[in-house]
Scaffold this motif. Structure first.
Motif, PDB file in Angstrom:
ATOM      1  N   ASN A 108       8.074   6.447   3.608  1.00 12.88           N
ATOM      2  CA  ASN A 108       7.073   5.376   3.562  1.00 12.88           C
ATOM      3  C   ASN A 108       6.676   5.190   2.103  1.00 12.88           C
ATOM      4  O   ASN A 108       5.781   5.855   1.596  1.00 12.88           O
ATOM      5  CB  ASN A 108       5.855   5.738   4.411  1.00 12.88           C
ATOM      6  CG  ASN A 108       4.914   4.544   4.589  1.00 12.88           C
ATOM      7  OD1 ASN A 108       4.915   3.616   3.790  1.00 12.88           O
ATOM      8  ND2 ASN A 108       4.112   4.590   5.637  1.00 12.88           N
ATOM      9  N   GLU A 116       2.418  -4.661   5.097  1.00 16.91           N
ATOM     10  CA  GLU A 116       1.409  -3.690   5.528  1.00 16.91           C
ATOM     11  C   GLU A 116       1.745  -2.293   5.013  1.00 16.91           C
ATOM     12  O   GLU A 116       2.888  -1.837   5.157  1.00 16.91           O
ATOM     13  CB  GLU A 116       1.331  -3.658   7.046  1.00 16.91           C
ATOM     14  CG  GLU A 116       0.721  -4.909   7.658  1.00 16.91           C
ATOM     15  CD  GLU A 116      -0.736  -5.072   7.293  1.00 16.91           C
ATOM     16  OE1 GLU A 116      -1.425  -4.037   7.109  1.00 16.91           O
ATOM     17  OE2 GLU A 116      -1.199  -6.219   7.168  1.00 16.91           O
ATOM     18  N   THR A 118       1.166   0.533   6.208  1.00 16.28           N
ATOM     19  CA  THR A 118       1.546   1.481   7.260  1.00 16.28           C
ATOM     20  C   THR A 118       2.991   1.297   7.717  1.00 16.28           C
ATOM     21  O   THR A 118       3.503   2.126   8.474  1.00 16.28           O
ATOM     22  CB  THR A 118       0.616   1.305   8.469  1.00 16.28           C
ATOM     23  OG1 THR A 118       0.663  -0.064   8.913  1.00 16.28           O
ATOM     24  CG2 THR A 118      -0.816   1.661   8.093  1.00 16.28           C
TER      25      THR A 118
END
Length: 390
Positions: A108, A116, A118
């Protein structure tokens, strides 16, 4: 006795300035029309423009121009026949898939991205991936070029053709390489992140911003091509193109100069690949076939090898014919004559015929480079002088 008027030659700087102003005016007119005017026209008129020149195909044409300018550096400037340029388009496209999507879900990592936080995967800003993809392609250009650029003419063309076939096949079969999924195979990588501008992320149908960005990338590649052409490296490329033996005797380092042409062209192909991936919102292995290399070469030859503006015109014409022009003309003919001919299926017959015609009657292209035109017609002038003496 009256003296005949001698027509003054157009200065190169003035000619370049005229073309640059024309490009800017055309881009502004297109942007204004498709942003503010087209969707206010009657529906029947909108349908005509959607059939003959839809805005999405205009963006795609800009990508073709970027890649054609890159191939022009290799073929038009340095005289190296490259039949595998699609390999760099593919590598650039997969660079966007790797660094602008959720493909690598195990990490990530977000760098100046508008998606986004996330969302898993590697998400780097489009502006960063443009240079990352270009640098990766430049590296592979050096890796591919180092063992092959010692060859000449037909042998070089065959080897580059081989690489152009190998690279897409690697991506097609790259779903499981020793347990590692490199390309997701025939399923491809989709979606990729939208292009981001300060304060917003562009949607897939936001024509105005995408066209502006692609036009700016095209302008950047035109500027780089013109600056290289007039610089020391560009003069070395032209010397190799015209007479490799004479260039080496004059102290031009052949391998280093050829590798520079190949890597700069590959860098441009990488930029085109990243832009194309964002345009179609994904990267798919079956899109990178051999025909792309042939179409790009036809754009360079048709427009005028070595002439940046000629290559741009050739790329725009062929991109339009290949995407919507042939289909629209075919529909018009079929409607008028009540026939059912599949005109797009004959696109390569058309391109082949045009190339044959160009090689027979106008080898230098539609908008030729003056230097190359003089060289190509040197034999014709010599024959005319001999006939005149007889």
């Amino acid at each position: 006795m009256a003296m005949s008027k001698v027509k003054k030659p157009v200065k190169p700087a003035a000619s370049q300035r005229t073309w640059a102003i024309g490009f800017i005016i055309a881009a502004v007119v297109m942007w204004t029309f498709y942003t503010f005017i087209m969707f206010r026209l009657p529906y029947q008129v909108q349908t005509i423009f959607q059939n003959w020149l839809p805005p999405t195909k205009l963006n795609e044409a800009m990508v073709w121009v970027i890649c054609a300018l890159g191939l022009n550096i290799v073929v038009g400037y340095a005289g190296l026949l490259d039949l595998g340029f699609v390999a760099f388009w593919a590598i650039g496209g997969y660079s966007a898939g790797w660094f602008m999507s959720a493909f690598f879900r195990q990490v990530n990592w977000h760098v100046f991205s508008t998606v986004e936080p996330t969302l898993p995967g590697i998400h780097i800003s489009f502006w960063g991936v443009i240079f990352i993809g270009g640098l990766i392609c430049a590296f592979f250009g050096i890796v591919i070029g180092a063992p092959t650029l010692r060859l000449k003419s037909d042998y070089l063309a065959l080897v580059t053709l081989g690489f152009g076939e190998i690279i897409p096949q690697v991506f097609t079969n790259g779903e499981n390489i020793a347990g590692f999924n490199m390309s997701n195979g025939t399923k491809g990588i989709s979606p990729v992140d939208n292009i981001g501008v300060p304060g917003r992320a562009l949607g897939p149908f936001d024509f105005s911003w995408k066209f502006t960005i692609f036009a700016l990338l095209t302008a950047m590649m035109v500027f780089i091509s013109l600056r290289l052409r007039t610089g020391r490296l560009g003069r070395a490329w032209l010397a190799i193109r015209e007479d490799e033996l004479a260039a080496s005797m004059m102290g031009v380092p052949l391998m280093r100069t050829k590798l520079a042409a190949y890597s700069v062209g590959a860098f441009t192909g990488g930029i085109g690949g990243v832009a194309f991936a964002t345009h179609v919102n994904g990267v798919f292995a079956d899109r990178f076939n051999f025909s792309i290399s042939i179409i790009l070469l036809a754009m360079v030859v048709l427009g005028g090898m070595g002439n940046v503006w000629g290559v741009m015109v050739g790329a725009l014409v062929i991109a339009w014919v290949n995407s919507t022009g042939l289909q629209a003309m075919g529909d018009l003919v079929n409607t008028s004559l009540h026939t059912s001919i599949n005109f797009p299926s004959y696109n390569f017959v058309l391109f082949g015929g045009v190339l044959i015609f160009m090689m027979l009657f106008k080898r230098e292209g539609l908008i030729p480079e003056s230097r190359l035109k003089a060289i190509m017609h040197e034999g014709d002038d010599a024959s005319a002088n001999l006939e005149g003496h007889h």
